[in-house]
Design a protein around this motif. Structure first.
Motif, mmCIF file in Angstrom:
data_model
loop_
_atom_site.group_PDB
_atom_site.id
_atom_site.type_symbol
_atom_site.label_atom_id
_atom_site.label_comp_id
_atom_site.label_asym_id
_atom_site.label_seq_id
_atom_site.Cartn_x
_atom_site.Cartn_y
_atom_site.Cartn_z
ATOM 1 N N ALA A 40 32.611 47.759 13.995
ATOM 2 C CA ALA A 40 32.332 48.987 13.917
ATOM 3 C C ALA A 40 31.056 49.717 14.508
ATOM 4 O O ALA A 40 30.099 49.028 15.068
ATOM 5 C CB ALA A 40 32.150 49.414 12.432
ATOM 6 N N GLY A 41 30.951 50.738 14.543
ATOM 7 C CA GLY A 41 29.656 51.541 15.186
ATOM 8 C C GLY A 41 28.894 52.466 14.208
ATOM 9 O O GLY A 41 29.713 53.565 13.532
ATOM 10 N N LYS A 50 21.164 59.090 22.113
ATOM 11 C CA LYS A 50 22.221 59.104 21.244
ATOM 12 C C LYS A 50 22.859 57.440 21.256
ATOM 13 O O LYS A 50 22.753 57.017 22.553
ATOM 14 C CB LYS A 50 23.582 59.939 21.610
ATOM 15 N N PHE A 51 22.915 56.849 20.368
ATOM 16 C CA PHE A 51 23.144 55.505 20.256
ATOM 17 C C PHE A 51 24.626 55.192 19.330
ATOM 18 O O PHE A 51 24.685 55.632 18.314
ATOM 19 C CB PHE A 51 22.015 54.592 19.631
ATOM 20 N N ALA A 52 25.295 54.218 19.881
ATOM 21 C CA ALA A 52 26.163 53.881 18.983
ATOM 22 C C ALA A 52 25.987 52.239 18.607
ATOM 23 O O ALA A 52 25.913 51.294 19.455
ATOM 24 C CB ALA A 52 27.930 53.902 19.444
ATOM 25 N N LEU A 53 25.247 52.010 17.510
ATOM 26 C CA LEU A 53 24.861 50.656 17.333
ATOM 27 C C LEU A 53 26.091 49.770 16.498
ATOM 28 O O LEU A 53 26.828 50.529 15.741
ATOM 29 C CB LEU A 53 23.826 50.807 16.122
ATOM 30 N N HIS A 54 26.267 48.831 16.812
ATOM 31 C CA HIS A 54 27.367 47.969 16.336
ATOM 32 C C HIS A 54 26.701 46.791 15.436
ATOM 33 O O HIS A 54 27.374 46.489 14.367
ATOM 34 C CB HIS A 54 27.824 47.320 17.542
ATOM 35 N N LEU A 55 25.731 46.203 15.983
ATOM 36 C CA LEU A 55 25.112 44.980 15.260
ATOM 37 C C LEU A 55 23.720 45.097 14.987
ATOM 38 O O LEU A 55 23.165 44.821 13.850
ATOM 39 C CB LEU A 55 25.184 43.703 15.898
ATOM 40 N N LEU A 56 22.993 45.861 15.646
ATOM 41 C CA LEU A 56 21.687 46.221 15.469
ATOM 42 C C LEU A 56 21.601 47.070 13.909
ATOM 43 O O LEU A 56 22.092 47.887 13.973
ATOM 44 C CB LEU A 56 20.924 46.718 16.463
ATOM 45 N N PRO A 57 20.515 46.727 13.183
ATOM 46 C CA PRO A 57 19.962 47.441 12.188
ATOM 47 C C PRO A 57 19.856 48.971 12.533
ATOM 48 O O PRO A 57 19.021 48.932 13.635
ATOM 49 C CB PRO A 57 19.029 46.809 11.277
#
Ligand code: GDP
Length: 425
Positions: A40-41, A50-57
């Protein structure tokens, strides 16, 4: 603000958790991801871009915040490293002072992604709409105790032997069940070496770290992925994820099973969205849906897939609030509804000719129809509102209507994607 807090999704995911974590991390010392993986993002917009984080907190942008990937996550070393490089390229510093990975986190291996794709291809039109990140095969193997732990990367010889045993077993499935090419040991070891070496400085006993941090009086923020309706045990099975997205799992998946969570902030979108397959009772179609999708930019952060959309679903939201044991809510994207003269609301379900307020057993969802009503819209731009009084009366009424229907205080209302575009009440 109380001591330890979990920020969780109330619905199908994509509620805007990332922006709430990004906002609230200011008040916390440690941010912990406790379940899920790169499937998920979380979208975060801040001074770095702008960021789409997937695993990073999502606490990774705040200097001084320690971010932890707990033992409950699906640790894909390659994806994590690539994500760290992307975020660093936009000027964010990531060092072992800002990120730690649990040595008890299980590794999502390349064959998990491969198997995810093979199984979805086998299912054809019966596929579950997996993001093909290997999450379901990974969690199956974790619970069979047939994958590697991050801490094993430190003993090369033992790792080699364990990896060889797993490979022999996994190749039975790859070749025998799916007729695919077998995995080669050297390739697997190369992959482990390449990404393991890069990430080893971040891996440690995070239980010890959190125990000490708690003794020092530090505050923890637990960050969930997806939402209550995607929870493996309480969601719309089988259209759920393969881990527990509920706040109750946070102590287990974070590495501090003894922790008491003081506050659970549930994130609810002002309307509904759902990615992938599965029952979605309040779904809207056609032009009405397209307008809402466009207004809310509802396309998947990971896959770019158009999200299915609908009005707010008070039945599902009330259930989500209960499953998450939310102590307060954040209602996001209220601004997206600003164009509507009348706002549709799903107030109840009709199941087998009877109206109900209760969220039904998953297999009954396909037989449910939404019972709809409409409430007046406000038809003015609210994106500049920063105080409750700045909102037009119809917008305040909408927030209060949701609050009363789901039985939980709405503590935050967001009116734009930017960090400061919110109202606290
Ligand atoms: P998450 O996975 O729960 O963090 O949610 P997503 O990142 O998938 O979806 C949230 C999206 O909505 C992101 O693109 C955010 O930038 C955007 N967003 C969040 N809050 C608001 C809001 O109040 N208004 C608008 N217009 N966009 C928002």
């Amino acid at each position: 603000m109380k001591k330890h807090c979990a920020i969780v999704g109330i619905n199908w995911g994509d509620e805007g958790k990332g922006r709430m974590v990004d906002l609230l991390t200011e008040q916390y010392d440690v941010v912990i991801r406790y379940q899920g993986g790169g499937n998920a993002g979380h979208t975060v917009i801040n001074e770095y871009g702008k960021f789409a984080l997937h695993l990073l907190p999502s606490g990774i942008f705040r200097p001084g915040v320690m971010n932890i990937l707990g033992n409950g996550v699906a640790l894909d070393l390659e994806n994590l490293w690539n994500e760290m490089e992307q975020v660093r390229a936009q000027g964010v510093k990531i060092t072992p002072d800002s990120l730690r990975i649990s040595d008890r986190a299980s590794l999502l291996l390349p064959w998990h992604r491969q198997l995810d794709g093979l199984e979805e291809a086998r299912l054809k039109d019966r596929a579950y709409g997996s993001t093909k990140q290997g999450i379901a095969p990974f969690y199956s193997d974790k619970y069979q105790k047939k994958t590697l732990l991050a801490g094993e990367l430190f003993d090369r010889e033992a790792l080699r032997k364990h990896a060889a045993r797993l490979l022999e077993w996994k190749n039975l499935t790859l070749t025998g069940v799916y007729g695919a090419e077998p995995c080669r040991l050297e390739e697997l070891l190369d992959w482990l070496e390449t990404y393991g070496e890069k990430l080893k400085p971040f891996i440690c006993n995070t239980t010890k770290l959190l125990t000490e941090a708690e003794k020092e009086g530090k505050n923890f923020l637990f960050e969930a992925q997806l939402g209550a309706l995607r929870d493996l045990d309480y969601g719309i099975i089988p259209y759920t994820t393969s881990s527990n997205a509920i706040a109750a799992y946070a102590p287990v998946g974070s590495g501090l099973p003894s922790v008491k969570i003081d506050q659970v902030i549930g994130v609810v979108k002002a309307y509904s969205t759902c990615v992938g397959e599965g029952p979605f009772v309040c779904e809207m179609f056609g032009e009405e849906a397209e307008r809402l999708r466009k207004a809310g930019a509802e396309y998947g952060a990971k896959t770019g897939r158009p999200r299915r959309v609908g009005p707010i679903d008070l039945v599902a939201t009330r259930y989500g609030v209960q499953m998450q044991a939310a102590t307060g809510l954040a209602l996001t994207k209220l601004d997206v509804l600003s164009d509507l003269a009348e706002i549709p609301v799903c107030v109840r379900y009709e199941l087998d000719g009877q109206e109900t307020d209760d969220f039904p057993f998953p297999t009954a969802l396909d037989r449910c129809k939404p019972v709809m009503t409409t409430v007046p819209g406000w038809q003015e731009d609210i994106s500049g509102a920063r105080r409750w009084e700045d909102l037009p009366k119809a917008a305040r009424d909408y927030v209060e209507m949701v609050e009363a229907a789901v039985g939980c205080h709405i503590a935050y209302v967001s009116v734009g994607p930017e960090r400061e575009a919110y109202i606290s009440r």
